[in-house]
Enzyme design. Structure first.
Site, PDB file in Angstrom:
ATOM      1  N   ASP A 165      71.340  48.901  40.560  1.00 53.60           N
ATOM      2  CA  ASP A 165      70.958  47.921  41.583  1.00 53.60           C
ATOM      3  C   ASP A 165      71.076  46.526  40.987  1.00 53.60           C
ATOM      4  O   ASP A 165      71.130  46.357  39.772  1.00 53.60           O
ATOM      5  CB  ASP A 165      69.490  48.132  41.995  1.00 53.60           C
ATOM      6  CG  ASP A 165      69.325  49.380  42.853  1.00 53.60           C
ATOM      7  OD1 ASP A 165      70.334  49.846  43.384  1.00 53.60           O
ATOM      8  OD2 ASP A 165      68.192  49.877  42.970  1.00 53.60           O
ATOM      9  N   ASP A 225      65.270  52.137  43.812  1.00 57.00           N
ATOM     10  CA  ASP A 225      63.852  51.846  44.010  1.00 57.00           C
ATOM     11  C   ASP A 225      63.354  52.220  45.397  1.00 57.00           C
ATOM     12  O   ASP A 225      62.170  52.393  45.611  1.00 57.00           O
ATOM     13  CB  ASP A 225      63.552  50.366  43.735  1.00 57.00           C
ATOM     14  CG  ASP A 225      64.459  49.440  44.550  1.00 57.00           C
ATOM     15  OD1 ASP A 225      65.165  49.945  45.457  1.00 57.00           O
ATOM     16  OD2 ASP A 225      64.471  48.229  44.295  1.00 57.00           O
TER      17      ASP A 225
END
Length: 772
Positions: A27, A349
């Site tokens: 990410d 996440d």
């Protein structure tokens, strides 16, 4: 230890897998960046600052406009709070962009809270809240003399068009023409945007006291004729340690890819800053829509061949959904473009990242920003949400693998020497040179203490200087095999020389052919002591498994190793000098001790000699501990969507098939015999129903294949009973049949209108069939 490096390991096997990782899909927000919008550039008083200027560099008038404008023209719910932990970063509450502007004031050593205390929220005369259409926010203040001042902030290209003045170098307003605006766009705003910055323009306007009060509801007339205070560039800055970490990954043979929901320009700029992309390289940056268009066929189905054309060059996937992330991870794992299957690590996440984290070989969840679903789906949790912790996980994974190899190299050398010495010595001298208790002590050195010493080496940066081993790398490499055999040869030569010529060298009594209950001899004690000293020094050699010359490098970083080697040496002195009969040891003189230590140290010199021999020339050396190669796996096991079959089950299946085949053959033979026997009993049957050789030869309806027995598989069951039926040949077997070996035979027929003769219940033949 990994927990200290911010890796909370949930599945232990993920550690070693991470050592062989070849790709990391990371990410952007929070992992590569700090997840804190920050003002990093500013254009103030006709000067472009690449870094936030010192407060002294800004005129006092300009500073007053900046402080008041930002403090009141941001939502009062946006604020910066002290860090939760000492030494941590301040907490941003509310709108991230507004927090960035408030952070700018703190960087300029000014406190926005003082202004807010002076001008509480209820004293604001008029507020034009942020609107996504006009992309700006404005706040009107009424001064004590009856005049009004409006502060405005918003997207730079929109707010600048409404500016007719700008603060000059001395802080005084001056005329701002369209030509000047174009210059600022080209020299300031476009360079900021190309670096992935979000540009915000701050401006104000004064309404004099004597004039009639404007019509506040007409916002377009109010927010115009502005004076530009500053243009600031805001970004989520890259973590300072990330570029270096990504360089280490690339040097270690690991490809880092960024998968983010941000727009492609911001993602590309961040990727350039991180080092994921480098100028001049031929790599792909795709948006989610473009990625899906390229990997799907006309029917909208994902094709592996299409993914294989994209993923090797893909470095940035922007505006991507969690589904795109899962598709990319699956595509890389399933790819057969390279000889070695890719080992993929993924960070995530969100709740939607769960499938991608599960599919990956190693899933990393964020400990701070991560949801519970993401943490449950992960193998390792990054407690600090930092990319550098992934690099530490790679180091630990490689360290685990190397530690096992170091221990094996040492243990196999001791094993080879100890077994040959004990066996050969016993054969020649009728008594083992190494006694039982001595062998137990050697075993303790060899197993418990050596594993503690060699497997507790801390990971070093040197582990990242090599490429991943791959999934089928043998545990014992040819270099290790060279070391094992080379050191075993040296130790055997030394031990046998001492065994058969030691008494002459040291001028002592021979320990060979001693009586059964003779006291321990100096001769055999020297052999034992030298053997242990060689193991001690070879333990230092075993610290390196790739042919490195400096075996002492980093030796003092591992306190356990040093204490075990030192402790073993001290215990050995006690055993030899004071062990006496229990350890079959006799006291040695200082000279004899020095010779034992000297011969032990010889392994270090011998190790240097071995490392000079190129492994490539030793073609006869074999590797050991291979994984299963692809070509070794039968094709039926490689076929997709085939349920895996246990080897024991496969053997059982073969045995059952052979058993059924044998039963069927016997059954068929019995029925043929029965058919021929029936012709002997005249009168029991009508002539036309008799099965005879004549009928057998003259009826063309009979086919040879009718008589071939059907071999049932494990899952086969009888489709029908053994009752005679009128048919020409057996029906095809039903897919769902029970295991019935007796009744699964084929009925042999000789005529389309005649049924096969079957044994009647109660007959001897029926009993035989039943028992079979």
């Amino acid at each position: 230890k990994m927990m200290k490096d911010n890796n909370l390991v949930r599945h232990l096997d993920a550690c070693e897998t991470m050592g062989n990782a070849t790709a990391i899909c990371s990410d952007k927000t929070g992992t590569l960046t700090m997840n804190r919008m920050t003002v990093v550039q500013a254009y103030i008083n006709e000067k472009h600052y690449k870094k936030i200027p010192e407060p002294e560099a800004i005129p006092e008038k300009t500073m007053a406009y900046l402080v008041t404008g930002i403090s009141v023209n941001c939502a009062y719910t946006s604020k910066i709070l002290p860090p939760e932990k000492e030494g941590g970063l301040p907490r941003h509450v509310g709108n991230k962009t507004e927090c960035a502007l408030l952070g700018l004031l703190l960087d300029l050593k000014r406190d926005y809270q003082d202004v807010r205390n002076e001008i509480p929220e209820e004293d604001l005369y008029k507020v034009y809240t942020f609107n996504s259409v006009r992309k700006s926010m404005s706040t009107v203040l009424k001064n004590s003399d009856g005049s009004f001042r409006i502060f405005s902030k918003g997207a730079s290209e929109i707010v600048l068009k409404k500016c007719f003045k700008i603060l000059s170098a001395n802080g005084e307003p001056k005329v701002f023409r369209p030509r000047d605006r174009d210059d600022i766009v080209k020299t300031v705003i476009e360079p900021m945007a190309s670096e992935g910055l979000r540009t915000i323009c701050l401006a104000f306007r004064d309404f004099p006291a004597g004039e009639p009060e404007p019509e506040w509801d007409n916002e377009n007339d109010i927010v115009t004729g502005l004076t530009c205070i500053a243009v600031v560039g805001i970004e989520d800055p890259v973590r300072p340690e990330v570029p270096d970490a990504i360089k280490k990954c690339q040097r270690a043979g690991i490809t880092v890819r960024m998968v983010t929901g941000d727009n492609i320009n911001t993602a590309r700029a961040i990727a350039l800053k991180c080092g994921i992309l480098n100028p001049g390289e031929d790599f792909l940056c795709l948006e989610g829509k473009d990625f899906n268009r390229r990997i799907r066929n006309e029917k909208g189905e994902i094709e592996q061949e299409r993914i294989d054309k994209i993923w090797p060059k893909l470095r940035v996937l922007a505006r991507s959904s969690p589904t795109d992330k899962h598709t990319l991870v699956k595509g890389i794992i399933d790819s057969t473009v390279f000889d070695q299957r890719q080992v993929v690590a993924v960070t995530g996440d969100g709740t939607n990242d769960g499938p991608a984290l599960k599919k990956a070989d190693v899933g990393f969840a964020m400990g701070i920003a991560g949801t519970d679903v993401a943490k449950e789906a992960s193998d390792i949790i990054l407690t600090d949400d930092n990319f550098t912790s992934i690099v530490k996980a790679v180091m630990w994974g490689r360290n685990v693998y190397d530690s096992i190899s170091k221990f094996l190299q040492f243990q196999l050398t001791v094993n080879v020497v100890a077994v040959i010495v004990a066996f050969t010595g016993a054969c020649i001298t009728q008594d083992s040179p190494l006694k039982a208790v001595q062998m137990l002590w050697v075993n303790l050195i060899m197993d418990t203490l050596a594993s503690l010493a060699l497997a507790t080496e801390p990971p070093t940066e040197a582990l990242l200087l090599r490429k991943p081993y791959g999934r089928n790398k043998p545990l014992i490499s040819r270099t290790m095999m060279k070391n094992i055999l080379g050191h075993a040869f040296y130790q055997l030569v030394v031990v046998f020389t001492l065994l058969f010529a030691g008494e002459k060298i040291f001028d002592i009594d021979s320990g060979r052919n001693a009586p059964l209950h003779a006291p321990p001899s100096e001769h055999y004690t020297i052999v034992f002591n030298t053997f242990v000293m060689m193991q001690l020094f070879n333990e230092i050699n075993a610290r390196k498994i790739h042919g490195e010359r400096n075996v002492f490098e980093g030796i003092f970083n591992n306190a356990i190793f040093c204490s075990i080697v030192l402790g073993t040496f001290v215990v050995q002195i006690i055993i030899v000098q004071f062990g006496g009969k229990p350890f079959s040891c006799s006291e040695l003189s200082v000279e004899q001790w020095l010779w034992s230590i000297f011969l032990g140290m010889g392994t270090l010199l011998w190790g240097q000699l071995i490392s000079t021999i190129p492994t490539s020339r030793l073609k006869f050396l074999k590797e050991a501990g291979h994984g299963t190669q692809k070509e070794e796996i039968p094709e039926e096991e490689l076929a997709e969507d085939v349920e895996e079959i246990d080897h024991a089950e496969r053997e059982l299946r073969r045995g059952q098939i052979l058993w059924f085949r044998g039963l069927n053959r016997i059954q068929t033979q019995i029925r043929v015999v029965n058919a021929f026997r029936s012709s002997l009993y005249e009168g029991l049957e009508k002539p036309e129903t008799r099965s005879s050789i004549h009928n057998f030869m003259t009826h063309p309806e009979f086919r040879i294949e009718d008589s071939e027995p059907h071999i049932p598989l494990i899952d086969d069951t009888d489709a029908e009973d053994d009752a005679p039926t009128k048919r020409n040949s057996s029906p095809p077997p039903s897919p769902n049949r029970n295991n019935n070996a007796v009744d699964s035979g084929i009925h042999l027929t000789t005529d389309k209108n005649k049924s096969a003769t079957s044994s009647s219940p109660g007959s001897p033949l029926h009993s035989l069939e039943t028992s079979l």
